[in-house]
Design a protein around this motif. Structure first.
Motif, PDB file in Angstrom:
ATOM      1  N   GLU A  58       0.831  -1.210   0.000  1.00 26.30           N
ATOM      2  CA  GLU A  58       0.000   0.000   0.000  1.00 26.30           C
ATOM      3  C   GLU A  58       0.863   1.256   0.000  1.00 26.30           C
ATOM      4  O   GLU A  58       0.532   2.246  -0.650  1.00 26.30           O
ATOM      5  CB  GLU A  58      -0.958  -0.021   1.184  1.00 26.30           C
ATOM      6  N   LYS A  59       1.986   1.210   0.700  1.00 28.04           N
ATOM      7  CA  LYS A  59       2.897   2.363   0.756  1.00 28.04           C
ATOM      8  C   LYS A  59       3.582   2.593  -0.596  1.00 28.04           C
ATOM      9  O   LYS A  59       3.776   3.725  -1.018  1.00 28.04           O
ATOM     10  CB  LYS A  59       3.939   2.127   1.856  1.00 28.04           C
ATOM     11  N   LEU A  60       3.951   1.511  -1.282  1.00 24.58           N
ATOM     12  CA  LEU A  60       4.700   1.622  -2.532  1.00 24.58           C
ATOM     13  C   LEU A  60       3.826   1.691  -3.783  1.00 24.58           C
ATOM     14  O   LEU A  60       4.334   2.008  -4.861  1.00 24.58           O
ATOM     15  CB  LEU A  60       5.678   0.445  -2.665  1.00 24.58           C
ATOM     16  N   ALA A  61       2.544   1.398  -3.640  1.00 27.99           N
ATOM     17  CA  ALA A  61       1.648   1.414  -4.804  1.00 27.99           C
ATOM     18  C   ALA A  61       1.555   2.827  -5.373  1.00 27.99           C
ATOM     19  O   ALA A  61       1.462   3.814  -4.640  1.00 27.99           O
ATOM     20  CB  ALA A  61       0.260   0.914  -4.408  1.00 27.99           C
ATOM     21  N   ILE A  62       1.585   2.909  -6.684  1.00 25.90           N
ATOM     22  CA  ILE A  62       1.481   4.201  -7.357  1.00 25.90           C
ATOM     23  C   ILE A  62       0.006   4.558  -7.459  1.00 25.90           C
ATOM     24  O   ILE A  62      -0.774   3.834  -8.069  1.00 25.90           O
ATOM     25  CB  ILE A  62       2.140   4.152  -8.741  1.00 25.90           C
ATOM     26  N   SER A  63      -0.352   5.674  -6.867  1.00 29.47           N
ATOM     27  CA  SER A  63      -1.758   6.109  -6.868  1.00 29.47           C
ATOM     28  C   SER A  63      -2.125   6.698  -8.222  1.00 29.47           C
ATOM     29  O   SER A  63      -1.259   7.064  -9.023  1.00 29.47           O
ATOM     30  CB  SER A  63      -1.990   7.152  -5.773  1.00 29.47           C
ATOM     31  N   ASP A  64      -3.418   6.808  -8.474  1.00 29.09           N
ATOM     32  CA  ASP A  64      -3.892   7.419  -9.715  1.00 29.09           C
ATOM     33  C   ASP A  64      -3.340   8.830  -9.879  1.00 29.09           C
ATOM     34  O   ASP A  64      -2.969   9.234 -10.976  1.00 29.09           O
ATOM     35  CB  ASP A  64      -5.424   7.454  -9.755  1.00 29.09           C
ATOM     36  N   GLY A  65      -3.279   9.574  -8.780  1.00 28.56           N
ATOM     37  CA  GLY A  65      -2.785  10.940  -8.828  1.00 28.56           C
ATOM     38  C   GLY A  65      -1.304  11.047  -9.158  1.00 28.56           C
ATOM     39  O   GLY A  65      -0.851  12.063  -9.687  1.00 28.56           O
ATOM     40  N   ASP A  66      -0.535  10.001  -8.857  1.00 26.85           N
ATOM     41  CA  ASP A  66       0.906  10.007  -9.120  1.00 26.85           C
ATOM     42  C   ASP A  66       1.287   9.241 -10.385  1.00 26.85           C
ATOM     43  O   ASP A  66       2.459   9.164 -10.744  1.00 26.85           O
ATOM     44  CB  ASP A  66       1.666   9.399  -7.937  1.00 26.85           C
ATOM     45  N   TRP A  67       0.288   8.661 -11.051  1.00 24.63           N
ATOM     46  CA  TRP A  67       0.572   7.766 -12.170  1.00 24.63           C
ATOM     47  C   TRP A  67       1.424   8.431 -13.253  1.00 24.63           C
ATOM     48  O   TRP A  67       2.453   7.902 -13.657  1.00 24.63           O
ATOM     49  CB  TRP A  67      -0.721   7.232 -12.761  1.00 24.63           C
ATOM     50  N   HIS A  68       1.017   9.593 -13.741  1.00 24.30           N
ATOM     51  CA  HIS A  68       1.762  10.232 -14.825  1.00 24.30           C
ATOM     52  C   HIS A  68       3.173  10.616 -14.399  1.00 24.30           C
ATOM     53  O   HIS A  68       4.116  10.510 -15.175  1.00 24.30           O
ATOM     54  CB  HIS A  68       1.009  11.462 -15.354  1.00 24.30           C
ATOM     55  N   ARG A  69       3.332  11.015 -13.165  1.00 20.56           N
ATOM     56  CA  ARG A  69       4.646  11.426 -12.670  1.00 20.56           C
ATOM     57  C   ARG A  69       5.584  10.237 -12.486  1.00 20.56           C
ATOM     58  O   ARG A  69       6.788  10.328 -12.731  1.00 20.56           O
ATOM     59  CB  ARG A  69       4.481  12.187 -11.350  1.00 20.56           C
ATOM     60  N   LEU A  70       5.031   9.087 -12.091  1.00 19.26           N
ATOM     61  CA  LEU A  70       5.867   7.933 -11.739  1.00 19.26           C
ATOM     62  C   LEU A  70       5.802   6.774 -12.726  1.00 19.26           C
ATOM     63  O   LEU A  70       6.471   5.764 -12.519  1.00 19.26           O
ATOM     64  CB  LEU A  70       5.484   7.427 -10.345  1.00 19.26           C
TER      65      LEU A  70
END
Length: 107
Positions: free
Chosen positions: A35-47
């Motif tokens: 859960e800590k390392l999962a890339i969230s929808d909000g961070d998807w484009h950045r990461l």
């Protein structure tokens, strides 16, 4: 010169943290890590192309499956993590941006 933000009582803090972590099952800790390392929808484009972030997410997912005795699910995630790290895979283009700006002509 010592870093003032680092406590001089770090071994006691480490011991306290270890005691807290021992209260949880390995599967619970692995799930929390995922859960800590999962890339969230909000961070998807950045990461989406960040190899370390993508590999970490896949390794954490693999660990969760491994601890659940689902090695058939863990293996492809470990292979993807390796692909991110050895650069044999890369992020596909975002499907919501792929055709933007192109004009569709009807004939």
């Amino acid at each position: 010169m010592a870093n003032p933000s680092i406590s001089t009582n770090s071994s006691a803090q480490t011991s306290d943290q270890a005691a807290i972590l021992r209260q949880f099952a390995a599967e619970e800790l692995a799930q929390a890590l995922l859960e800590k390392l999962a890339i969230s929808d909000g961070d998807w484009h950045r990461l989406k192309s960040n190899r370390r972030a993508r590999a970490g997410e896949q390794v954490a997912a693999a660990l969760v499956f491994l601890l659940k005795n689902q090695s058939d699910e863990a293996l492809p995630r470990l292979q993807q993590a390796i692909g991110w790290l050895d650069r044999s895979i890369s992020a596909p283009p975002c499907p919501t941006h792929g055709d933007q700006g192109k004009i569709q002509h009807k004939h």
